[in-house]
Design an enzyme around this catalytic site. Structure first.
Site, PDB file in Angstrom:
ATOM      1  N   ASP A   1       8.352  40.001 -80.830  1.00 48.46           N
ATOM      2  CA  ASP A   1       8.963  40.674 -79.688  1.00 48.46           C
ATOM      3  C   ASP A   1       8.153  40.406 -78.425  1.00 48.46           C
ATOM      4  O   ASP A   1       6.948  40.084 -78.484  1.00 48.46           O
ATOM      5  CB  ASP A   1       9.038  42.186 -79.932  1.00 48.46           C
ATOM      6  CG  ASP A   1      10.092  42.551 -80.975  1.00 48.46           C
ATOM      7  OD1 ASP A   1      10.973  41.714 -81.242  1.00 48.46           O
ATOM      8  OD2 ASP A   1      10.011  43.671 -81.526  1.00 48.46           O
TER       9      ASP A   1
ATOM     10  N   TYR B   1       0.763  42.622 -90.069  1.00 50.95           N
ATOM     11  CA  TYR B   1       0.888  43.258 -88.761  1.00 50.95           C
ATOM     12  C   TYR B   1      -0.157  44.354 -88.593  1.00 50.95           C
ATOM     13  O   TYR B   1      -0.577  44.984 -89.567  1.00 50.95           O
ATOM     14  CB  TYR B   1       2.267  43.903 -88.595  1.00 50.95           C
ATOM     15  CG  TYR B   1       3.436  42.969 -88.781  1.00 50.95           C
ATOM     16  CD1 TYR B   1       4.068  42.394 -87.699  1.00 50.95           C
ATOM     17  CD2 TYR B   1       3.945  42.694 -90.051  1.00 50.95           C
ATOM     18  CE1 TYR B   1       5.161  41.542 -87.854  1.00 50.95           C
ATOM     19  CE2 TYR B   1       5.035  41.852 -90.229  1.00 50.95           C
ATOM     20  CZ  TYR B   1       5.638  41.288 -89.124  1.00 50.95           C
ATOM     21  OH  TYR B   1       6.707  40.460 -89.295  1.00 50.95           O
TER      22      TYR B   1
END
Length: 388
Positions: free
Chosen positions: A211, A277
């Site tokens: 993103d 992540y």
């Protein structure tokens, strides 16, 4: 014995020999045509000079211009770097039709005039410039227009594999319409690279994407940069790498650049490596650390169902995806601020794993903690090879 074409008095040696191009191996069409003419003259007791037409009715003496075509091609190639090339041609439709009709009349044993012109021009260009003809994968293709005595140059694109790290939030991966002067990762890499190769355009093919507000750290994200219509090919990629990193210092970094192929673009798009992540969230209400760890661990090894997130549903199909959470670890907890490391299948929506996306992701961290979750930041820290 071969039937001597009735049109022998109207055909040049090239067109005469091309009628039986599949016979008499080791001969050019011109040599084959001369042999047929000699045989005809001997059988008829004629002087061969008397059966050579001033103008060939099929090709209009097209092959008399071969040397000129060779010069045109060589001149067109002088500003390009390449190792291999291929010649294609455009020929007047009426010539092509007469050639096809003649070939069909004598049993389709020949070859097309286009093939012969491509081969003969290519052979002579190769001899003069010392470069090889490649039928399968040429660095550059030259389309010769015999009617207008012009060329179209089609260089094979350059493909460069590498990895990038992204250190600044708010930066898109590829070019799009956005306000301000912010560059995309594609622009930081492509604008410098295209100058080295003197290309027409550039395109970034990424192995997935993060993103806009997510950093890409660790071992970086694989990508391939495509440069269209390059004039230069023989460039030191280390110079490009250093130039990009100097220009984009503190924003992105590229490394491991190497030349690649179009086939690798498909491979990189189909790459199935898991990702790790780092997620920082803010809890709505505080939770005991041990209880938090226990509840987070309840997601480990689970397959979650993710309906296309509300934030991207305007551009993606509204479907449910199954994604596995391979591991989840609490890194730190400071009051209601929590940092978590998550290893998940590629394509997992991590923000939605945290906040639940109004129930569109199940189960979620929000659901198991029975409270709202605010996303503070998300980073990709490692992309695992498929075998890891």
């Amino acid at each position: 014995m071969l039937k001597i074409p009735d049109e022998i008095n109207e055909l040049c040696d090239h067109c005469l020999g091309r009628i039986y191009a599949s016979l008499g191996h080791g001969l050019t069409n011109q040599e084959r045509g001369k042999a047929l003419r000699v045989q005809y003259c001997m059988d008829k007791n004629l002087n061969c000079k008397d059966v050579i037409p001033e103008n060939c009715y099929v090709c209009n003496n097209l092959f008399d211009s071969t040397d000129k075509f060779v010069s045109i091609v060589i001149n067109a190639l002088k500003n390009y770097e390449f190792n291999t090339f291929l010649i294609g041609s455009r020929i007047d439709y009426e010539i092509l039709k007469r050639d096809k009709d003649l070939n069909e009349k004598y049993g389709n044993l020949g070859e097309s005039i286009k093939n012969e012109l491509d081969r003969e021009v290519g052979k002579r260009v190769s001899e003069k410039i010392g470069k090889d003809v490649s039928l399968e994968n040429p660095d550059i293709t030259v389309i010769l227009d015999s009617m207008y005595e012009s060329t179209e140059i089609i260089p094979k694109p350059i493909f460069i594999y590498g990895r990038y790290r992204k250190f600044e939030r708010g930066m898109p991966q590829t070019r799009w319409i956005h306000e301000g002067n912010d560059k995309s990762i594609e622009e930081y890499i492509g604008e410098i690279t295209i100058r080295y190769f003197d290309g027409k355009n550039y395109f970034l093919h990424g192995s997935g994407r993060e993103d806009v507000d997510v950093l890409m750290l660790g071992n970086g994200r694989p990508f391939i940069l495509e440069i269209s219509k390059p004039r230069k090919r023989f460039i030191d990629l280390k110079k490009i790498e250093n130039d990009i990193n100097s220009n984009a210092k503190g924003k992105i970094e590229v490394f491991n650049l190497r030349f690649s192929t179009r086939d690798d673009v498909k491979k990189i798009k189909e790459f199935t490596g898991k990702k790790i992540y780092r997620l920082v969230i803010e809890l709505e209400k505080d939770v005991d650390k041990e209880d938090l760890i226990k509840k987070l661990k309840s997601l480990e090894g689970k397959v979650i169902n993710q309906r296309t997130p509300l934030r991207v549903i305007h551009k993606r199909s509204d479907i449910v995806r199954e994604k596995k959470i391979h591991s989840i670890e609490l890194i730190s907890k400071n009051g209601r601020s929590v940092e978590i490391e998550i290893e998940a299948d590629p394509g997992t929506y991590i923000k939605e794993l945290a906040n639940g996306d109004e129930g569109r992701t199940k189960p979620s961290i929000s659901e198991i903690l029975d409270q709202k979750i605010k996303i503070e930041r998300l980073d990709v820290v490692k992309i695992l090879d498929s075998e890891e």
